[in-house]
Design an enzyme around this catalytic site. Sequence first.
Site, mmCIF file in Angstrom:
data_model
loop_
_atom_site.group_PDB
_atom_site.id
_atom_site.type_symbol
_atom_site.label_atom_id
_atom_site.label_comp_id
_atom_site.label_asym_id
_atom_site.label_seq_id
_atom_site.Cartn_x
_atom_site.Cartn_y
_atom_site.Cartn_z
ATOM 1 N N HIS A 58 -8.774 10.090 2.782
ATOM 2 C CA HIS A 58 -8.463 8.956 1.912
ATOM 3 C C HIS A 58 -8.714 9.372 0.471
ATOM 4 C CE1 HIS A 58 -8.311 4.980 0.171
ATOM 5 N NE2 HIS A 58 -7.860 4.514 1.324
ATOM 6 N N ARG A 86 -0.933 9.106 1.306
ATOM 7 C CA ARG A 86 -2.315 9.508 1.067
ATOM 8 C C ARG A 86 -2.498 11.019 0.918
ATOM 9 N NH1 ARG A 86 -5.285 5.303 5.263
ATOM 10 N NH2 ARG A 86 -5.082 3.472 3.925
ATOM 11 N N ARG A 130 -0.677 9.479 8.743
ATOM 12 C CA ARG A 130 -0.657 8.034 9.019
ATOM 13 C C ARG A 130 -0.336 7.252 7.752
ATOM 14 N NH1 ARG A 130 -4.413 3.505 8.692
ATOM 15 N NH2 ARG A 130 -5.839 4.854 7.553
ATOM 16 N N GLU A 161 0.835 -1.196 0.000
ATOM 17 C CA GLU A 161 0.000 0.000 0.000
ATOM 18 C C GLU A 161 0.868 1.244 0.000
ATOM 19 O OE1 GLU A 161 -3.956 -1.798 2.225
ATOM 20 O OE2 GLU A 161 -2.624 -0.494 3.353
ATOM 21 N N HIS A 201 -10.964 10.522 6.480
ATOM 22 C CA HIS A 201 -10.750 9.097 6.729
ATOM 23 C C HIS A 201 -10.182 8.772 8.107
ATOM 24 C CE1 HIS A 201 -10.039 4.928 5.760
ATOM 25 N NE2 HIS A 201 -8.729 5.049 5.901
#
Length: 531
Positions: free
Chosen positions: A240, A286, A382, A120, A347
């Site tokens: 997100h 992100r 994050r 990811e 998110h």
Amino acid sequence: MPYSQNYDVLIIGSGGAGLSLALKLADHSMRIAVLSKFALTAGSTYYAQGGISAVFGADDSIESHIEDTLDAGAGLCDPEIVRLTVTHGKSSIDWLREQGVIFTEEQTASGEIKLHLNKEGGHSHRRIVHTADATGKAVSLSLIERAQEHANIDLFEHHNVVELITDSKEGDKRILGAYVLDSKKQEVRTITARVVVLATGGASKAYLYSTNPQSSTGDGIALAWRAGCRVSNMEFMQFHPTCLYHPHAHSFLISEAVRGEGGKLILPDGSSFMQHFDPREELAPRDIVARAIDHEMKKRGIDCVYLDISHKPEQFIREHFPTIYQQCLEFDIDITKQPIPVVPAAHYTCGGVLTDSYARTDIANLYAIGEVACTGLHGANRMASNSLLECLVFAERASEDILQKLSGISPPPPIPDWDESQVGDSDEEVVVSHNWEELRRFMWDYVGIVRTDKRLSRAMNRVELLKKEIAEYYGNFRVTSDLLELRNLVIVAELIIRCAQQRKESRGLHYTLDYPETDNSKPAQNTVLTP
């Protein structure tokens, strides 16, 4: 009639963090209560698709996971907390497997069966342990089943905390319990405990568009703030990049793993664009991907962009993303043949209640774990799939500290019942729904992906007005779950704005047109607010 109950440990929240802690404590002869604001499966853990980051690959290393996390955190991660968390990755996965969680596996060319690892955004290696594309559901259901079986754990659904109860002894504030609304019976009950743990999740419902379930209203952050705890880094709200864009779809996330397996972000004409923003393209962190999509949407006046995985074999897509495939089919989108319309959405809350390495807050015997806490792991952004890992690691850390200290904590004294004698039933519920809508809309418009000083000032003016209206309403009418959420959410909105106003630079998830560059002239500082 109101009634009270006494426990050794009161855990507020029934997600991955709260239930993990309950199970880690339950075998030690103590009474534990776990409160869930709605159903036990209503929290964010249940809806988490991607997985849990942990080092298992032969080509991977703890040091690489640490480096990736520090890089994503844009200079604000606590290196010791990052190392603590990452080094517990494998043991956390092993513990979940002991609880009955079944993760996706694969067979190697030599016939060996091992965990299948996804990749990811922000990760330099494949290290995402997962259960297809519904990891959170698998974790949540397994932990709930174990908790329901345990004689020392009492689970209470549809119980929303009104206020934490504290007192001061020799100048030090300590926790005594909480006033709790049983929303089914519409009664406020008193629950006392020697230890209280906040595991209430994040606050993304402060925004109009969110990937989160309805429960993510920042309750624990607001409760802790009103009780006297410091909060930190609330300006870092993660958006997100890929939430399904459809008029009838509500908060459905398209997992980052889709991009990890080769999904491409494209414009309506089919052209790609991420190469213009970051050399990592679709696998950039992100914040970069979300800002890139936001930029293209505003520049071109389009409602969404598209995420295309259709170039992969149909069987591969259906095996790897069964939940996403089925959900999109319900909206007549066949992801094996056509791209998915997506937009960014709020998110994850990277800031929260300030804690130490054992999840302790500023109030004695009050702990915070999971998304409600600011541990130092995430910094300014994050990294994908570090959140469930954080839940597990800090549930373990809190359990160690609680087990060591509990015998020395005296039971709380008798607590007065909740007094509703001066309030009545509301005849103006529209006030709650209207204020809720107004709050989420101006937070989206003024305190979203891209900010300015003027936008933040406008948002703060509206927050101040709403706070007065909500306080007046709260003082005159009996509490409801909707009113409690609104009261908490307006406090969280204020904390987000105040933190954003203090940061005179762009860093990580906080991007402002007035200070578009990161200030590297001095060491990076966390934003800390004190009540």
